[in-house]
Design a protein around this motif. Structure first.
Motif, mmCIF file in Angstrom:
data_model
loop_
_atom_site.group_PDB
_atom_site.id
_atom_site.type_symbol
_atom_site.label_atom_id
_atom_site.label_comp_id
_atom_site.label_asym_id
_atom_site.label_seq_id
_atom_site.Cartn_x
_atom_site.Cartn_y
_atom_site.Cartn_z
ATOM 1 N N ASP A 87 -76.414 -37.910 -108.130
ATOM 2 C CA ASP A 87 -76.746 -36.541 -107.713
ATOM 3 C C ASP A 87 -78.232 -36.274 -107.963
ATOM 4 O OD1 ASP A 87 -76.753 -33.910 -106.944
ATOM 5 O OD2 ASP A 87 -75.870 -33.179 -108.816
ATOM 6 N N ASP A 135 -80.557 -34.470 -106.392
ATOM 7 C CA ASP A 135 -81.106 -33.103 -106.349
ATOM 8 C C ASP A 135 -80.401 -32.145 -107.311
ATOM 9 O OD1 ASP A 135 -78.714 -32.550 -105.118
ATOM 10 O OD2 ASP A 135 -79.567 -32.077 -103.155
ATOM 11 N N GLY A 136 -79.425 -32.651 -108.054
ATOM 12 C CA GLY A 136 -78.808 -31.865 -109.110
ATOM 13 C C GLY A 136 -78.004 -30.660 -108.663
ATOM 14 N N ASP A 137 -77.468 -30.689 -107.436
ATOM 15 C CA ASP A 137 -76.681 -29.544 -106.967
ATOM 16 C C ASP A 137 -75.189 -29.694 -107.269
ATOM 17 O OD1 ASP A 137 -75.895 -31.456 -105.141
ATOM 18 O OD2 ASP A 137 -76.253 -30.220 -103.363
ATOM 19 N N ARG A 186 -73.229 -31.942 -106.398
ATOM 20 C CA ARG A 186 -72.506 -32.594 -105.304
ATOM 21 C C ARG A 186 -73.234 -33.884 -104.963
ATOM 22 N NH1 ARG A 186 -72.479 -27.256 -102.824
ATOM 23 N NH2 ARG A 186 -74.321 -27.905 -101.672
ATOM 24 N N VAL A 187 -72.463 -34.908 -104.629
ATOM 25 C CA VAL A 187 -73.072 -36.140 -104.159
ATOM 26 C C VAL A 187 -72.849 -36.210 -102.652
ATOM 27 C CG1 VAL A 187 -73.012 -38.661 -104.250
ATOM 28 C CG2 VAL A 187 -72.771 -37.325 -106.369
ATOM 29 N N GLU A 198 -77.011 -39.273 -100.696
ATOM 30 C CA GLU A 198 -77.196 -39.567 -102.124
ATOM 31 C C GLU A 198 -76.317 -40.747 -102.546
ATOM 32 O OE1 GLU A 198 -78.478 -35.371 -104.230
ATOM 33 O OE2 GLU A 198 -76.365 -35.669 -103.745
HETATM 34 CA CA CA Z 1 -76.632 -33.645 -104.709
#
Ligand code: CA
Ligand code: CA
Length: 172
Positions: free
Chosen positions: A69, A71-73, A75-76, A80
């Motif tokens: 992940d 961008d750290g949101d 969610r993969v 990603e």
């Molecule tokens: Ca993500």
């Protein structure tokens, strides 16, 4: 392996992790997987084995998020997964499999109903609960029981999982 074959395999791995099929891998997919396995074996989520499975699923998700992940949101995304997880899967599938170890350990505890080891049939039930096709499930179970004693060890399962995850990239 050509790049079409690679794409197909990566898509299949992504679909395996994207249990609810909404196009991203997130925490919910891992708890969905845990619930499916518990339901298959009639184990209640509140039991010790159920709690152990949910915490294994959470650890697995945290490991996956830590790798992929970017961008750290929480969610993969498919991108990603391809750039993060798939690279790791290719370079070091055994290390990747380690993040799944607590989950697999807990799945084994649930699937080993009579406490004398996991049978190939139980593995097939797990894979079916996780929506992995019956052909693949039968094949995997046959391969898993490497020493043919009718029981499948945690080491055999971890090795098979690493093998499943380890997708070779097309010739670069
Ligand atoms: Ca993500
Ligand atoms: Ca999902």
């Amino acid at each position: 392996m050509d790049s079409a074959e690679y794409e197909r395999k990566i898509a299949a791995r992504f679909a395996t992790f994207d249990q609810d099929g909404n196009g991203t891998i997130d925490r919910e997919d891992f708890s969905t997987a845990a619930r499916a396995v518990l339901a298959e074996f009639g184990t209640t989520p509140r039991s010790d084995k159920g709690q152990q499975l949910f915490s294994g699923a959470e650890a697995f998700w945290q490991g996956m998020a830590g790798i992929a992940d970017v961008d750290g949101d929480q969610r993969v995304s498919r991108d990603e997964f391809i750039t993060g997880a798939a690279k790791r899967l290719r370079d070091n599938p055994e290390r990747f499999a380690e993040i799944a170890r607590p989950f697999l350990h807990a799945v084994i505890a649930v699937a080993d109903v009579d406490g004398d080891g996991v049978t190939p049939q139980a593995v097939v039930r797990v894979l079916r609960a996780l929506r992995i096709g019956p052909d693949v499930a039968q094949l995997v179970a046959a391969v898993l029981d490497g020493d043919g004693d009718g029981r499948i060890s945690e080491a055999e399962i971890l090795t098979a999982f690493a093998g499943y995850c380890g997708v070779e990239a097309p010739d670069a």
